[in-house]
Write a protein that holds these residues in place. Structure first.
Motif, PDB file in Angstrom:
ATOM      1  N   MET A 148       0.839  -1.201   0.000  1.00  0.00           N
ATOM      2  CA  MET A 148       0.000   0.000   0.000  1.00  0.00           C
ATOM      3  C   MET A 148       0.877   1.255   0.000  1.00  0.00           C
ATOM      4  N   CYS A 149       0.552   2.193  -0.894  1.00  0.00           N
ATOM      5  CA  CYS A 149       1.304   3.449  -1.023  1.00  0.00           C
ATOM      6  C   CYS A 149       0.321   4.612  -1.135  1.00  0.00           C
ATOM      7  N   PRO A 150       0.650   5.770  -0.586  1.00  0.00           N
ATOM      8  CA  PRO A 150      -0.192   6.935  -0.842  1.00  0.00           C
ATOM      9  C   PRO A 150      -0.064   7.350  -2.303  1.00  0.00           C
ATOM     10  N   SER A 151      -1.146   7.844  -2.873  1.00  0.00           N
ATOM     11  CA  SER A 151      -1.091   8.281  -4.265  1.00  0.00           C
ATOM     12  C   SER A 151      -0.538   9.692  -4.395  1.00  0.00           C
TER      13      SER A 151
ATOM     14  N   ASP B  42      -5.541   6.787  -0.186  1.00  0.00           N
ATOM     15  CA  ASP B  42      -5.743   8.235  -0.133  1.00  0.00           C
ATOM     16  C   ASP B  42      -4.971   8.860   1.029  1.00  0.00           C
ATOM     17  N   VAL B  43      -4.985  10.176   1.066  1.00  0.00           N
ATOM     18  CA  VAL B  43      -4.300  10.928   2.118  1.00  0.00           C
ATOM     19  C   VAL B  43      -5.290  11.815   2.857  1.00  0.00           C
ATOM     20  N   ASP B  44      -4.847  12.295   3.996  1.00  0.00           N
ATOM     21  CA  ASP B  44      -5.614  13.256   4.796  1.00  0.00           C
ATOM     22  C   ASP B  44      -5.376  14.648   4.211  1.00  0.00           C
ATOM     23  N   GLU B  45      -6.450  15.366   3.903  1.00  0.00           N
ATOM     24  CA  GLU B  45      -6.281  16.656   3.225  1.00  0.00           C
ATOM     25  C   GLU B  45      -5.571  17.699   4.079  1.00  0.00           C
TER      26      GLU B  45
ATOM     27  N   ASP C  70      -4.021   8.393   4.768  1.00  0.00           N
ATOM     28  CA  ASP C  70      -5.279   8.293   5.496  1.00  0.00           C
ATOM     29  C   ASP C  70      -5.480   6.839   5.933  1.00  0.00           C
ATOM     30  N   VAL C  71      -5.612   6.625   7.229  1.00  0.00           N
ATOM     31  CA  VAL C  71      -5.632   5.265   7.771  1.00  0.00           C
ATOM     32  C   VAL C  71      -6.887   4.501   7.353  1.00  0.00           C
TER      33      VAL C  71
ATOM     34  N   ALA D 173       4.156  11.166   9.188  1.00  0.00           N
ATOM     35  CA  ALA D 173       2.834  10.541   9.084  1.00  0.00           C
ATOM     36  C   ALA D 173       2.384  10.065  10.472  1.00  0.00           C
ATOM     37  N   ASP D 174       1.160   9.579  10.558  1.00  0.00           N
ATOM     38  CA  ASP D 174       0.597   9.105  11.830  1.00  0.00           C
ATOM     39  C   ASP D 174       1.012   7.642  12.019  1.00  0.00           C
ATOM     40  N   HIS D 175       2.245   7.448  12.505  1.00  0.00           N
ATOM     41  CA  HIS D 175       2.828   6.106  12.508  1.00  0.00           C
ATOM     42  C   HIS D 175       2.162   5.147  13.485  1.00  0.00           C
TER      43      HIS D 175
END
Length: 383
Positions: free
Chosen positions: A87-90, A111-114, A120-121, A151-153
């Motif tokens: 899994m990778c962020p786009s 996806d990511v957190d805007e 985005d978890v 990131a939110d590890h």
């Protein structure tokens, strides 16, 4: 006459100012390498790895030829290949997904957190389900610490643990940043970074490093770094590549590392000035709780109705450069658009790609110059 009307250009990233600050120290460091002629695996490489370990808190550091090689070496050492999903962020630079694809595995874009631009978890969880539905074996996740912020590890680790995934932290833009008081590289994860010249800690060419607390894994990485060699130079025990960091680049990085903490502090002062000067006219970046940033980029979001190209041209006319990271998210790019995306799509990544723009950011952006940038941004928005 026109020359007087045209303002001096502002540097987007001012490597020359840093060069002036360091004075002759880098010249002397490079001269030492030219004198001993150990251009590959010279003493400065070992010295740099020890210094990076001390700085980050990691037990082992394996330097390498680039941030992309760092990612690829980890995936190769992990045995990732055909049939596996990672899994990778786009919304990131293409190297993250590229390294996965190069192993024969399948990047699954999430996806990511805007507000933070980072993974985005909830989308990560959907991405794992998507991979399983497609008959792939979910094997790993590569969160990216985008634009300098961690990131939110903890949240990502919880999903990874539940699903049996390894976590590879792509800190190519964020080495020097912290998560819950610990520096990236020292979190106990496998972490990679890049020393590309424009990065907060950059060399004078390509370079990268891998951080791990696992001694056996570090040894495997060192084998992968040199064609997969075993105890005998000509008995290669696994597939590898030529992934070494040049000694000259290690010498440069040793000098730059000495002023790095000071530069991180300066970057945060610049970011605070931007937030104060622009926070009421554009969407400025927000730090998540427990996360710090080294501000590899200062990326704002333009209000609805503002034409990004016209905005950039208005700033350019005043000698102020901008850049767009990233005008297309990975799943929108030609080479990657046939790879799977998490169920539910990637709406945040697509929105960000349509309205983000980055302003000049470096440790040597003085207040009068930055005020010029702020004034120009506000002016471009009010026309």
């Amino acid at each position: 006459m026109n020359q007087h009307l045209r303002p001096d250009p502002v540097a987007f990233i001012d490597i020359a100012a840093q060069r002036r600050r360091l004075g002759r120290s880098i010249d002397e460091a490079v001269s030492r390498v030219l004198a001993h002629c150990q251009f590959i695996n010279g003493p400065e490489v070992t010295e740099l790895e020890a210094a990076l370990a001390a700085f980050s808190g990691a037990k082992h550091v394996v330097s390498c030829a680039s941030g992309t090689d760092a990612l690829l070496m980890v995936l190769m050492a992990k045995g990732v290949g055909r049939g596996d999903a990672v899994m990778c962020p786009s919304f990131t630079f293409c190297a993250t997904g590229e390294a996965v694809a190069l192993t024969g595995a399948t990047p699954v874009f999430v996806d990511v957190d805007e507000s933070t631009f980072n993974m985005d978890v909830a989308s990560l969880t959907r991405g794992v389900a998507t991979a399983k539905r497609l008959g792939l074996k979910p094997k790993g996740v590569i969160p990216v610490d985008l634009f300098g912020q961690s990131a939110d590890h903890d949240a990502i680790a919880a999903v990874a643990q539940a699903e049996g995934l390894f976590v590879l932290d792509d800190a190519a833009q964020a080495f020097g940043a912290s998560y819950n008081g610990r520096r990236l590289g020292g979190l106990g994860l496998i972490t990679t970074t890049s020393f590309f010249p424009a990065k907060p800690l950059g060399c004078f060419g390509d370079g990268g490093a891998i951080f791990t607390d696992d001694a056996a894994f570090a040894e495997t990485l060192r084998s992968v770094r040199v064609h997969g060699q075993g105890s005998d130079k000509y008995d290669n025990v696994r597939l590898g590549l030529t992934g070494r960091l040049d000694t000259i680049q290690a010498a440069v990085l040793l000098e730059k590392l000495k002023i790095f903490e000071d530069e991180i502090a300066a970057r945060n002062v610049v970011a605070e000035r931007y937030a104060r000067g622009l926070g009421n006219v554009v969407t400025v970046p927000r730090l998540a709780g427990g996360a710090s940033s080294v501000w590899a980029q200062y990326t704002i979001r333009l209000p609805d109705g503002i034409d990004r190209q016209e905005f950039a041209l208005a700033l350019k006319a005043q000698g102020i450069p901008t850049a767009i990271y990233y005008p297309k998210s990975m799943h929108q790019q030609t080479a990657y658009r046939d790879f799977p995306v998490a169920d539910g799509g990637l709406p945040a990544s697509e929105r960000l790609s349509s309205d983000v723009i980055s302003l000049p950011m470096h440790a040597y952006l003085d207040e009068p110059t930055q005020e010029r940038v702020i004034k120009a941004v506000r002016g471009a928005l009010s026309t």
